[in-house]
Design a protein around this motif. Structure first.
Motif, PDB file in Angstrom:
ATOM      1  N   ALA A 119       0.826  -1.206   0.000  1.00  0.00           N
ATOM      2  CA  ALA A 119       0.000   0.000   0.000  1.00  0.00           C
ATOM      3  C   ALA A 119       0.863   1.260   0.000  1.00  0.00           C
ATOM      4  O   ALA A 119       0.570   2.227  -0.723  1.00  0.00           O
ATOM      5  CB  ALA A 119      -0.931  -0.005   1.207  1.00  0.00           C
ATOM      6  N   ALA A 120       1.915   1.268   0.791  1.00  0.00           N
ATOM      7  CA  ALA A 120       2.808   2.427   0.812  1.00  0.00           C
ATOM      8  C   ALA A 120       3.508   2.609  -0.526  1.00  0.00           C
ATOM      9  O   ALA A 120       3.743   3.744  -0.972  1.00  0.00           O
ATOM     10  CB  ALA A 120       3.835   2.273   1.933  1.00  0.00           C
ATOM     11  N   THR A 121       3.843   1.510  -1.187  1.00  0.00           N
ATOM     12  CA  THR A 121       4.453   1.586  -2.515  1.00  0.00           C
ATOM     13  C   THR A 121       3.499   2.255  -3.503  1.00  0.00           C
ATOM     14  O   THR A 121       3.882   3.172  -4.249  1.00  0.00           O
ATOM     15  CB  THR A 121       4.814   0.175  -3.020  1.00  0.00           C
ATOM     16  N   ILE A 122       2.245   1.815  -3.511  1.00  0.00           N
ATOM     17  CA  ILE A 122       1.255   2.399  -4.423  1.00  0.00           C
ATOM     18  C   ILE A 122       1.020   3.868  -4.084  1.00  0.00           C
ATOM     19  O   ILE A 122       0.915   4.717  -4.984  1.00  0.00           O
ATOM     20  CB  ILE A 122      -0.063   1.597  -4.350  1.00  0.00           C
ATOM     21  N   GLU A 123       0.958   4.184  -2.788  1.00  0.00           N
ATOM     22  CA  GLU A 123       0.773   5.580  -2.377  1.00  0.00           C
ATOM     23  C   GLU A 123       1.917   6.451  -2.877  1.00  0.00           C
ATOM     24  O   GLU A 123       1.691   7.560  -3.389  1.00  0.00           O
ATOM     25  CB  GLU A 123       0.669   5.651  -0.852  1.00  0.00           C
ATOM     26  N   ASN A 124       3.142   5.970  -2.755  1.00  0.00           N
ATOM     27  CA  ASN A 124       4.300   6.725  -3.236  1.00  0.00           C
ATOM     28  C   ASN A 124       4.261   6.925  -4.743  1.00  0.00           C
ATOM     29  O   ASN A 124       4.506   8.026  -5.242  1.00  0.00           O
ATOM     30  CB  ASN A 124       5.596   5.990  -2.855  1.00  0.00           C
ATOM     31  N   LEU A 125       3.961   5.868  -5.484  1.00  0.00           N
ATOM     32  CA  LEU A 125       4.039   5.917  -6.946  1.00  0.00           C
ATOM     33  C   LEU A 125       2.851   6.621  -7.588  1.00  0.00           C
ATOM     34  O   LEU A 125       2.936   7.029  -8.749  1.00  0.00           O
ATOM     35  CB  LEU A 125       4.152   4.491  -7.504  1.00  0.00           C
ATOM     36  N   SER A 126       1.760   6.756  -6.859  1.00  0.00           N
ATOM     37  CA  SER A 126       0.543   7.343  -7.428  1.00  0.00           C
ATOM     38  C   SER A 126       0.342   8.801  -7.043  1.00  0.00           C
ATOM     39  O   SER A 126      -0.728   9.358  -7.301  1.00  0.00           O
ATOM     40  CB  SER A 126      -0.686   6.541  -6.977  1.00  0.00           C
ATOM     41  N   ASP A 127       1.320   9.427  -6.416  1.00  0.00           N
ATOM     42  CA  ASP A 127       1.170  10.790  -5.927  1.00  0.00           C
ATOM     43  C   ASP A 127       0.059  10.853  -4.885  1.00  0.00           C
ATOM     44  O   ASP A 127      -0.818  11.716  -4.924  1.00  0.00           O
ATOM     45  CB  ASP A 127       0.897  11.768  -7.076  1.00  0.00           C
ATOM     46  N   SER A 128       0.076   9.892  -3.970  1.00  0.00           N
ATOM     47  CA  SER A 128      -0.841   9.845  -2.820  1.00  0.00           C
ATOM     48  C   SER A 128      -2.305   9.767  -3.244  1.00  0.00           C
ATOM     49  O   SER A 128      -3.184  10.354  -2.611  1.00  0.00           O
ATOM     50  CB  SER A 128      -0.621  11.064  -1.905  1.00  0.00           C
ATOM     51  N   ARG A 129      -2.595   8.960  -4.268  1.00  0.00           N
ATOM     52  CA  ARG A 129      -3.979   8.816  -4.748  1.00  0.00           C
ATOM     53  C   ARG A 129      -4.665   7.555  -4.221  1.00  0.00           C
ATOM     54  O   ARG A 129      -5.779   7.250  -4.633  1.00  0.00           O
ATOM     55  CB  ARG A 129      -4.011   8.820  -6.279  1.00  0.00           C
ATOM     56  N   LEU A 130      -4.045   6.829  -3.294  1.00  0.00           N
ATOM     57  CA  LEU A 130      -4.610   5.578  -2.807  1.00  0.00           C
ATOM     58  C   LEU A 130      -5.618   5.815  -1.690  1.00  0.00           C
ATOM     59  O   LEU A 130      -5.362   6.558  -0.740  1.00  0.00           O
ATOM     60  CB  LEU A 130      -3.496   4.669  -2.285  1.00  0.00           C
ATOM     61  N   LEU A 131      -6.774   5.145  -1.803  1.00  0.00           N
ATOM     62  CA  LEU A 131      -7.750   5.033  -0.718  1.00  0.00           C
ATOM     63  C   LEU A 131      -7.799   3.557  -0.350  1.00  0.00           C
ATOM     64  O   LEU A 131      -8.219   2.729  -1.159  1.00  0.00           O
ATOM     65  CB  LEU A 131      -9.130   5.493  -1.173  1.00  0.00           C
ATOM     66  N   LEU A 132      -7.377   3.220   0.853  1.00  0.00           N
ATOM     67  CA  LEU A 132      -7.282   1.816   1.227  1.00  0.00           C
ATOM     68  C   LEU A 132      -8.569   1.384   1.934  1.00  0.00           C
ATOM     69  O   LEU A 132      -8.739   1.582   3.138  1.00  0.00           O
ATOM     70  CB  LEU A 132      -6.067   1.567   2.114  1.00  0.00           C
ATOM     71  N   GLY A 133      -9.478   0.802   1.152  1.00  0.00           N
ATOM     72  CA  GLY A 133     -10.704   0.255   1.708  1.00  0.00           C
ATOM     73  C   GLY A 133     -10.471  -1.170   2.179  1.00  0.00           C
ATOM     74  O   GLY A 133      -9.862  -1.983   1.475  1.00  0.00           O
ATOM     75  N   LEU A 134     -10.961  -1.479   3.384  1.00  0.00           N
ATOM     76  CA  LEU A 134     -10.715  -2.772   4.013  1.00  0.00           C
ATOM     77  C   LEU A 134     -12.039  -3.414   4.418  1.00  0.00           C
ATOM     78  O   LEU A 134     -12.940  -2.723   4.904  1.00  0.00           O
ATOM     79  CB  LEU A 134      -9.828  -2.592   5.249  1.00  0.00           C
TER      80      LEU A 134
END
Length: 322
Positions: A119-134
């Motif tokens: 998740a942190a990898t995706i957040e870094n690479l996406s310019d903080s566009r991740l919403l982590l729904g669980l």
């Protein structure tokens, strides 16, 4: 502007699209599925990249992916087929503005350190566009395959989330979670910004726990009147736990009728409506406090690319766009 602001503007509703980007539950889509010899619920994703880019460029707030580890014909739903986390990485490079959300990762089936790092990898690479729904997971067949006790899901959910949050901290204390570790053990990368956590349904937790530990609550499709009561329930929990306002997210299964003037007809989880009456239908949800609505087009008799184009032209201008 915080990336989360693309999704949440108090008093307003933003719109998103939910994968898979196929109308395989429509009459035409089902005929094509039979021609392709695909099981029910296994979509045609051959045009997924072009559609994801179209949705991004149209100005929708978020794209939502689901986590379905194995296809179970008793459920008849293969989601978007691709594994959620690597696919998010791919989409982060293929899109520019849209938020990328999971609705939802089955947290009890995840190794928490691996999920924290991914998740942190995706957040870094996406310019903080991740919403982590669980989410908790509701398919009993999956849990024995992972050698996990289905009945312990709520406890595992909480424990895994605690580990993920600790792993994301600067100078984390993972030794407190794994007593065999030496101090100084870290998980990299760290998120550049806080990753918004979205809990789907109750996930085996109390509403008060969700209010304290999540940045948003994602609820299953419900009629407008029921949605209003659920929204009040959420606001009461936030108040009781001394929390600031946090978004209420929901979804609909939309059959966009090829007849632009067709009036709304309800069906389970949503309804059928022509584009000229869709704004009115969605405004009913905005008026009862829904902050973001994810639109699922699997039932749409209008092809997905045409539905996206129509919604962009006629509906999106009446809602908040990025």
């Amino acid at each position: 502007m915080n990336q989360f602001d693309k999704l949440y503007i108090p008093g307003k509703m933003t719109l998103g699209i939910e994968f898979p980007l196929d109308n395989d539950w429509s009459s035409d889509g089902n005929r094509k599925r039979l021609e392709d010899n695909r099981p029910f619920g296994v979509p045609d994703i051959s045009n997924h990249l072009a559609l994801a880019k179209q949705i991004d460029e149209a100005g929708f707030a978020a794209l939502w992916l689901r986590d379905v580890p194995v296809y179970d014909p008793n459920f008849g739903d293969g989601a978007q087929l691709f594994d959620t986390l690597p696919y998010l990485g791919y989409l982060s490079a293929a899109t520019k503005n849209i938020l990328l959300g999971t609705a939802a990762i089955v947290l009890p089936l995840q190794q928490p350190i691996k999920l924290a790092k991914a998740a942190a990898t995706i957040e870094n690479l996406s310019d903080s566009r991740l919403l982590l729904g669980l989410g908790l997971g509701d398919r009993p067949v999956e849990f024995p395959m992972y050698n996990i006790d289905y009945n312990k899901r709520p406890e595992i959910f909480r424990d895994n989330l605690d580990i993920i949050k600790e792993a994301w901290k600067t100078n984390s204390n993972l030794k407190s979670k794994y007593d065999f570790l030496n101090s100084g053990i870290e998980v990299y990368p760290k998120p550049k910004k806080d990753i918004p956590l979205v809990v789907a349904g109750h996930s085996g937790q109390s509403i008060d726990w969700i209010a304290k530990n999540a940045q948003a609550w994602f609820n299953y499709p419900r009629p407008v009147a029921e949605t209003l009561e659920n929204r009040k329930y959420w606001c009461s929990a936030l108040y009781d736990e001394d929390q600031a306002a946090k978004p209420y997210i929901s979804a609909i299964h939309l059959n966009l009728d090829p007849n632009d003037n067709a009036t709304f007809k309800p069906h389970r989880f949503g309804g059928t409506v022509g584009i000229n009456h869709l704004t009115k239908y969605l405004k009913e949800y905005e008026n009862v406090g829904v902050n973001h609505m994810a639109i699922n087009l699997r039932k749409s008799e209008t092809p997905v690319n045409e539905a996206i184009a129509k919604i962009k032209e006629i509906v999106l201008p009446d809602f908040v766009t990025i």
